[in-house]
Design a protein around this motif. Structure first.
Motif, short mmCIF file in Angstrom:
data_model
loop_
_atom_site.label_atom_id
_atom_site.label_comp_id
_atom_site.label_asym_id
_atom_site.label_seq_id
_atom_site.Cartn_x
_atom_site.Cartn_y
_atom_site.Cartn_z
N GLN A 126 41.90 6.13 -14.70
CA GLN A 126 40.80 6.80 -15.38
C GLN A 126 40.68 8.26 -14.95
O GLN A 126 40.40 9.14 -15.77
CB GLN A 126 39.49 6.06 -15.11
CG GLN A 126 39.36 4.74 -15.86
CD GLN A 126 38.13 3.96 -15.44
OE1 GLN A 126 37.76 3.94 -14.26
NE2 GLN A 126 37.47 3.34 -16.41
N HIS A 144 42.25 11.77 -18.67
CA HIS A 144 41.64 12.81 -19.52
C HIS A 144 40.81 12.19 -20.64
O HIS A 144 40.79 12.68 -21.77
CB HIS A 144 42.70 13.73 -20.12
CG HIS A 144 43.62 14.33 -19.11
ND1 HIS A 144 43.20 15.21 -18.13
CD2 HIS A 144 44.95 14.16 -18.90
CE1 HIS A 144 44.22 15.57 -17.38
NE2 HIS A 144 45.30 14.95 -17.82
N GLY A 145 40.11 11.10 -20.33
CA GLY A 145 39.22 10.49 -21.31
C GLY A 145 39.84 9.50 -22.25
O GLY A 145 39.16 8.98 -23.14
N GLN A 158 37.75 -0.24 -21.63
CA GLN A 158 37.19 -0.57 -22.94
C GLN A 158 37.38 -2.03 -23.32
O GLN A 158 36.62 -2.56 -24.12
CB GLN A 158 37.84 0.32 -24.01
CG GLN A 158 37.15 1.66 -24.23
CD GLN A 158 37.10 2.50 -22.97
OE1 GLN A 158 38.12 2.80 -22.37
NE2 GLN A 158 35.90 2.87 -22.53
N LYS A 190 35.72 4.10 -27.36
CA LYS A 190 35.78 5.30 -26.53
C LYS A 190 35.28 6.50 -27.31
O LYS A 190 34.55 7.35 -26.76
CB LYS A 190 37.21 5.53 -26.05
CG LYS A 190 37.33 6.64 -25.00
CD LYS A 190 36.59 6.27 -23.73
CE LYS A 190 36.79 7.31 -22.64
NZ LYS A 190 36.09 6.96 -21.39
N ARG A 191 35.65 6.58 -28.60
CA ARG A 191 35.18 7.69 -29.42
C ARG A 191 33.65 7.64 -29.54
O ARG A 191 32.97 8.68 -29.42
CB ARG A 191 35.82 7.63 -30.79
CG ARG A 191 35.43 8.80 -31.69
CD ARG A 191 36.12 8.74 -33.04
NE ARG A 191 37.56 8.96 -32.89
CZ ARG A 191 38.51 8.09 -33.20
NH1 ARG A 191 38.17 6.90 -33.67
NH2 ARG A 191 39.77 8.37 -33.05
N GLU A 202 31.61 6.27 -27.43
CA GLU A 202 31.09 6.59 -26.10
C GLU A 202 31.09 8.09 -25.87
O GLU A 202 30.11 8.66 -25.37
CB GLU A 202 31.93 5.89 -25.04
CG GLU A 202 31.53 6.19 -23.61
CD GLU A 202 32.50 5.55 -22.62
OE1 GLU A 202 32.95 6.25 -21.69
OE2 GLU A 202 32.81 4.36 -22.79
N ASN A 203 32.19 8.75 -26.25
CA ASN A 203 32.27 10.21 -26.09
C ASN A 203 31.23 10.91 -26.96
O ASN A 203 30.62 11.89 -26.53
CB ASN A 203 33.67 10.71 -26.44
CG ASN A 203 34.71 10.28 -25.41
OD1 ASN A 203 34.38 9.96 -24.28
ND2 ASN A 203 35.97 10.26 -25.81
N ASN A 204 31.05 10.40 -28.19
CA ASN A 204 30.05 11.00 -29.07
C ASN A 204 28.65 10.83 -28.50
O ASN A 204 27.82 11.75 -28.56
CB ASN A 204 30.12 10.38 -30.46
CG ASN A 204 31.37 10.79 -31.22
OD1 ASN A 204 32.00 11.79 -30.89
ND2 ASN A 204 31.73 10.03 -32.23
N THR A 212 27.92 10.49 -25.35
CA THR A 212 27.81 11.38 -24.19
C THR A 212 27.57 12.81 -24.62
O THR A 212 26.73 13.53 -24.05
CB THR A 212 29.09 11.30 -23.34
OG1 THR A 212 29.28 9.95 -22.89
CG2 THR A 212 29.01 12.23 -22.14
N ALA A 213 28.29 13.25 -25.66
CA ALA A 213 28.09 14.61 -26.16
C ALA A 213 26.69 14.78 -26.72
O ALA A 213 26.06 15.83 -26.53
CB ALA A 213 29.14 14.92 -27.23
#
Length: 396
Positions: free
Chosen positions: A80, A84-85, A109, A133-134, A136-138, A140-141
């Motif tokens: 992890q 890089h995500g 995941q 993951k996408r 999750e990243n959204n 977080t953003a």
């Protein structure tokens, strides 16, 4: 590293970290049998995987938790850190269900159990891992954006205060617009305070630069100025104290602040103006609008001539309205390299001389925004303060 399937432009890139050639071959066969195109790169150890991740970020990582140089959750954590995500799906043995669940709790995941995987399950797991993951990243953003918005709102409340007035003899109209090119609140600030003797103190300032550091510094200076005014400190002494605070609090040595301080006398017959590197102001008297720019000293925190400001006393009458602003109002672009400028701003202001205070301020800002719209929008923050006497104030 060993490529198992050729890379395809539309393929899902997968980094397989697996030391067992037999298990790696099974993954290859399932990938070939699936309905999706997979481009798989096989590495046999954590060290090889790290080397691959230095140059490539796969769409998904399939990780065996038992590697020659790492195992269990330690292997997951190491991947992890280097990923890089990229989403990670771990692979466990038949007797390691609890390890797979622990890996998911630790940030993987999904997990697959060797011996219970087929092509459809592999495809779903990889696809779902990428989408989770996408998402999750959204999320977080979005959270980071909301945090920045809340921080900006707190700073904005500090920069844009409620005027401290003792009655309704003075009307204040104030506006603030952030420069959209940088998207963060900047260091423009203002304040209006009526002291106990009936004098009205007006401040406008601009910290060079944009962002939370500059905004926080502007808040510090504004609150310090209000405290000094309420405490009865003279405007000359207040300016020197504000410079001391700026030098002590600024995040970088090159940061400076421009500022104008105006004091309307209790009888509203005169005003004292101190200008520290700041632009001039507009004065509205009836339908007339003219530019006023008294001699000034240097910006606060700039150069060797610190503390060298002179107050200028001017006569005013009960029809006088003062319009103070930061340079973003006239430095907006109206061409590839051309700015609005002070003269054009004044020309436009004179066409609006008879409107109300609210309409006057809004029209100035709207004019600057509309001219800049075709050239990227406002490049700097705009603060405008309009102060006028609404009726004769008490003679104290």
């Amino acid at each position: 590293m060993t490529p198992i399937t050729p890379a395809v432009d539309s393929a899902v890139s997968v980094l397989l970290i697996e030391d067992d050639p037999g298990d790696a071959m099974l993954v290859e066969e399932m990938a070939l049998d699936s309905m999706s195109d997979f481009a798989i790169v096989w590495t046999k150890s954590l060290a090889q995987a790290r080397a691959t991740l230095e140059t490539d970020r796969p769409d998904c990582i399939l990780l065996d938790l038992n590697l020659p140089d790492a195992n269990g959750l330690d292997a997951l954590a190491a991947v992890q850190r280097a990923a890089h995500g990229a989403p990670v799906v771990v692979m466990t043995g038949l007797a390691e269900d609890s390890t797979g669940l622990a890996a998911v709790a630790a940030g993987a995941q999904d997990y697959l159990v060797k011996g219970r995987v087929d092509a459809d399950l592999l495809t779903r797991s990889v696809r779902y891992a990428i989408e989770r993951k996408r998402a999750e990243n959204n999320a977080t953003a979005l959270w980071a954006s909301e945090q920045r918005s809340r921080e900006n709102a707190r700073l904005e409340r500090g920069l844009l205060p409620v005027p401290l007035l003792h009655g309704d003899a003075v009307e204040v109209v104030a506006r603030y617009r952030p420069g959209r090119a940088h998207g963060l609140i900047g260091g423009d600030f203002y304040d209006v305070v009526e002291s106990r003797d009936g004098a009205v103190h007006i401040l406008i300032g601009d910290i060079c630069g944009h962002g939370p550091d500059e905004a926080a510094l502007g808040v510090n200076l504004r609150i310090a100025w209000r405290t000094l005014v309420v405490g009865g400190v003279s405007t000359d002494s207040a300016m020197r104290t504000l410079e001391e605070i700026l030098v002590a609090e600024r995040p970088r040595r090159h940061i400076f602040a421009t500022m104008t301080s105006v004091v309307l006398s209790p009888d509203r017959a005169t005003m004292r103006v101190i200008r520290a590197g700041h632009p001039g102001m507009m004065v509205r008297s009836g339908a007339d609008v003219h530019w006023l720019e008294v001699p000034g000293g240097p910006a606060l925190g700039l150069g060797r001539r610190r503390g060298s400001w002179t107050a200028h006393e001017l006569e005013v009458d009960d029809r006088t309205s003062l319009v103070l602003f930061t340079d973003g109002l006239f430095e907006s672009r109206i061409g590839p390299t051309e700015r609005l400028g002070e003269e054009r701003l004044l020309e436009y202001a004179r066409t609006r001389g008879t409107v109300s205070a609210d309409d006057f301020v809004d029209s100035l800002i709207g004019h600057a925004e509309s001219l800049a719209a075709d050239f990227g929008g406002l490049t700097d923050d705009i603060a405008v303060v309009h102060v006028q006497t609404t009726k004769e104030g008490p003679r104290r």
